[in-house]
Design an enzyme around this catalytic site. Structure first.
Site, PDB file in Angstrom:
ATOM      1  N   GLY A  88       0.863  -1.178   0.000  1.00 21.10           N
ATOM      2  CA  GLY A  88       0.000   0.000   0.000  1.00 21.10           C
ATOM      3  C   GLY A  88       0.890   1.214   0.000  1.00 21.10           C
ATOM      4  O   GLY A  88       1.891   1.239  -0.714  1.00 21.10           O
ATOM      5  N   GLU A  89       0.576   2.183   0.815  1.00 21.07           N
ATOM      6  CA  GLU A  89       1.398   3.388   0.912  1.00 21.07           C
ATOM      7  C   GLU A  89       1.887   3.491   2.354  1.00 21.07           C
ATOM      8  O   GLU A  89       1.098   3.751   3.275  1.00 21.07           O
ATOM      9  CB  GLU A  89       0.546   4.590   0.493  1.00 21.07           C
ATOM     10  CG  GLU A  89       1.334   5.705  -0.141  1.00 21.07           C
ATOM     11  CD  GLU A  89       2.351   5.248  -1.192  1.00 21.07           C
ATOM     12  OE1 GLU A  89       1.952   4.582  -2.169  1.00 21.07           O
ATOM     13  OE2 GLU A  89       3.544   5.542  -1.033  1.00 21.07           O
ATOM     14  N   SER A  90       3.186   3.263   2.528  1.00 18.29           N
ATOM     15  CA  SER A  90       3.698   3.112   3.888  1.00 18.29           C
ATOM     16  C   SER A  90       3.509   4.384   4.721  1.00 18.29           C
ATOM     17  O   SER A  90       3.255   4.295   5.927  1.00 18.29           O
ATOM     18  CB  SER A  90       5.174   2.718   3.841  1.00 18.29           C
ATOM     19  OG  SER A  90       5.912   3.651   3.086  1.00 18.29           O
ATOM     20  N   ILE A 137       5.470  -3.815  -7.511  1.00 23.24           N
ATOM     21  CA  ILE A 137       4.687  -2.603  -7.792  1.00 23.24           C
ATOM     22  C   ILE A 137       5.278  -1.465  -6.958  1.00 23.24           C
ATOM     23  O   ILE A 137       5.159  -1.462  -5.729  1.00 23.24           O
ATOM     24  CB  ILE A 137       3.201  -2.804  -7.439  1.00 23.24           C
ATOM     25  CG1 ILE A 137       2.634  -4.022  -8.180  1.00 23.24           C
ATOM     26  CG2 ILE A 137       2.401  -1.541  -7.783  1.00 23.24           C
ATOM     27  CD1 ILE A 137       1.252  -4.445  -7.713  1.00 23.24           C
ATOM     28  N   ARG A 138       5.920  -0.529  -7.628  1.00 28.16           N
ATOM     29  CA  ARG A 138       6.599   0.577  -6.921  1.00 28.16           C
ATOM     30  C   ARG A 138       7.327   0.044  -5.686  1.00 28.16           C
ATOM     31  O   ARG A 138       7.203   0.562  -4.581  1.00 28.16           O
ATOM     32  CB  ARG A 138       5.607   1.691  -6.552  1.00 28.16           C
ATOM     33  CG  ARG A 138       5.110   2.451  -7.782  1.00 28.16           C
ATOM     34  CD  ARG A 138       4.118   3.540  -7.425  1.00 28.16           C
ATOM     35  NE  ARG A 138       2.887   2.991  -6.898  1.00 28.16           N
ATOM     36  CZ  ARG A 138       2.479   3.072  -5.644  1.00 28.16           C
ATOM     37  NH1 ARG A 138       3.183   3.733  -4.763  1.00 28.16           N
ATOM     38  NH2 ARG A 138       1.356   2.519  -5.270  1.00 28.16           N
ATOM     39  N   GLU A 186       0.822 -12.244  -2.835  1.00 29.88           N
ATOM     40  CA  GLU A 186      -0.643 -12.392  -2.803  1.00 29.88           C
ATOM     41  C   GLU A 186      -1.277 -12.130  -4.167  1.00 29.88           C
ATOM     42  O   GLU A 186      -2.457 -12.386  -4.359  1.00 29.88           O
ATOM     43  CB  GLU A 186      -1.239 -11.445  -1.735  1.00 29.88           C
ATOM     44  CG  GLU A 186      -1.342  -9.971  -2.117  1.00 29.88           C
ATOM     45  CD  GLU A 186      -0.027  -9.191  -2.105  1.00 29.88           C
ATOM     46  OE1 GLU A 186       1.047  -9.811  -1.965  1.00 29.88           O
ATOM     47  OE2 GLU A 186      -0.085  -7.958  -2.266  1.00 29.88           O
ATOM     48  N   HIS A 193       4.974  -8.987  -4.272  1.00 26.92           N
ATOM     49  CA  HIS A 193       3.583  -9.225  -3.855  1.00 26.92           C
ATOM     50  C   HIS A 193       3.176 -10.684  -4.073  1.00 26.92           C
ATOM     51  O   HIS A 193       2.559 -10.999  -5.095  1.00 26.92           O
ATOM     52  CB  HIS A 193       2.642  -8.323  -4.659  1.00 26.92           C
ATOM     53  CG  HIS A 193       2.699  -6.900  -4.257  1.00 26.92           C
ATOM     54  ND1 HIS A 193       1.860  -6.339  -3.317  1.00 26.92           N
ATOM     55  CD2 HIS A 193       3.524  -5.915  -4.648  1.00 26.92           C
ATOM     56  CE1 HIS A 193       2.151  -5.068  -3.163  1.00 26.92           C
ATOM     57  NE2 HIS A 193       3.156  -4.776  -3.960  1.00 26.92           N
ATOM     58  N   CYS A 212       6.158  -5.494   0.663  1.00 27.08           N
ATOM     59  CA  CYS A 212       6.205  -4.188   0.010  1.00 27.08           C
ATOM     60  C   CYS A 212       6.097  -3.056   1.037  1.00 27.08           C
ATOM     61  O   CYS A 212       7.014  -2.880   1.825  1.00 27.08           O
ATOM     62  CB  CYS A 212       5.140  -4.126  -1.078  1.00 27.08           C
ATOM     63  SG  CYS A 212       5.596  -3.004  -2.386  1.00 27.08           S
ATOM     64  N   ARG A 218      12.650   3.236  -0.662  1.00 28.05           N
ATOM     65  CA  ARG A 218      11.293   3.259  -1.222  1.00 28.05           C
ATOM     66  C   ARG A 218      11.356   3.515  -2.723  1.00 28.05           C
ATOM     67  O   ARG A 218      12.184   4.294  -3.184  1.00 28.05           O
ATOM     68  CB  ARG A 218      10.459   4.345  -0.550  1.00 28.05           C
ATOM     69  CG  ARG A 218      10.291   4.098   0.937  1.00 28.05           C
ATOM     70  CD  ARG A 218       9.500   5.212   1.585  1.00 28.05           C
ATOM     71  NE  ARG A 218       8.191   5.327   0.991  1.00 28.05           N
ATOM     72  CZ  ARG A 218       7.467   6.442   0.976  1.00 28.05           C
ATOM     73  NH1 ARG A 218       7.943   7.544   1.508  1.00 28.05           N
ATOM     74  NH2 ARG A 218       6.277   6.446   0.424  1.00 28.05           N
TER      75      ARG A 218
END
Ligand code: GLN
Length: 181
Positions: free
Chosen positions: A47-49, A130-131, A167, A165, A79, A106
């Site tokens: 997500g966005e840490s 992903i990023r 998942e 990821h 991630c 990051r």
């Protein structure tokens, strides 16, 4: 069968729930300290840490999360989850919990490689990035998977961290390795 918490403040918690449930585990979304009670393990999703850190603090979760992870139960951090778990975060620097003795950067793969897929060295484990953060230095951890020689999954005790990821593929080996069945 275990009951696993999935930190659900923000980000990709649903796909982790599906993966864990496919292995026969029960899952519970964790949004408050009470949600951590009686869990056998925990997943920290992508997500966005920065957002996750803010929401964790607002929800009074910082100390309860820290105590849970340090209690020795299995934890999978992917991630953004790995960014929370790292000892040191760069690019830019931010606060982290220090459960895994690694330095991560990051979005460390650069803009052209915003998102990409690969296969871990010497294995058939699929890697979806992903990023993704990049692990720039490792301390007292075991490196479990590498991509082109670089660490992409590490473990310290029962805390596992992946830059990718697991998942988002149908390959359940990573979840099985951490939580069993
Ligand atoms: N770039 C994100 C961060 O810094 C992590 C990306 C992800 O979890 N897919 O938090």
């Amino acid at each position: 069968m275990a009951t696993l918490g999935v930190l659900a403040l923000q980000g990709g918690f649903e796909a982790h729930q599906r993966a864990a449930e496919s292995l026969g585990h029960r899952t519970r979304r964790v949004r408050t300290p009470e949600d951590l009670q009686d869990l056998d393990g925990l997943i920290l999703p992508g997500g966005e840490s920065t957002v996750m850190l803010k929401l964790a603090t607002l929800g009074g979760l910082d100390a309860p999360l820290d105590a849970f992870v340090r209690s020795g139960r299995p934890v999978l951090a992917t991630c953004a989850g790995l960014i929370l778990a790292a000892r040191t975060v760069l690019g830019p620097a931010q606060r982290s919990f220090g459960w895994l003795d690694v330095t991560v950067r990051r979005n460390g793969w650069g803009r052209q490689l915003d998102s990409f897929e690969g296969t871990a060295d010497d294995t058939t484990v699929p890697l979806v990035f992903i990023r993704a953060p990049r692990i720039e230095a490792v301390g007292d951890v075991e490196v479990l998977l590498r991509l082109n020689g670089e660490p992409v999954m590490v473990r310290q005790g029962r805390v596992f961290g992946a830059t990718f990821h697991p998942e988002l593929t149908s390959d359940l080996r990573i979840h099985r390795q951490v939580f069993g069945t």
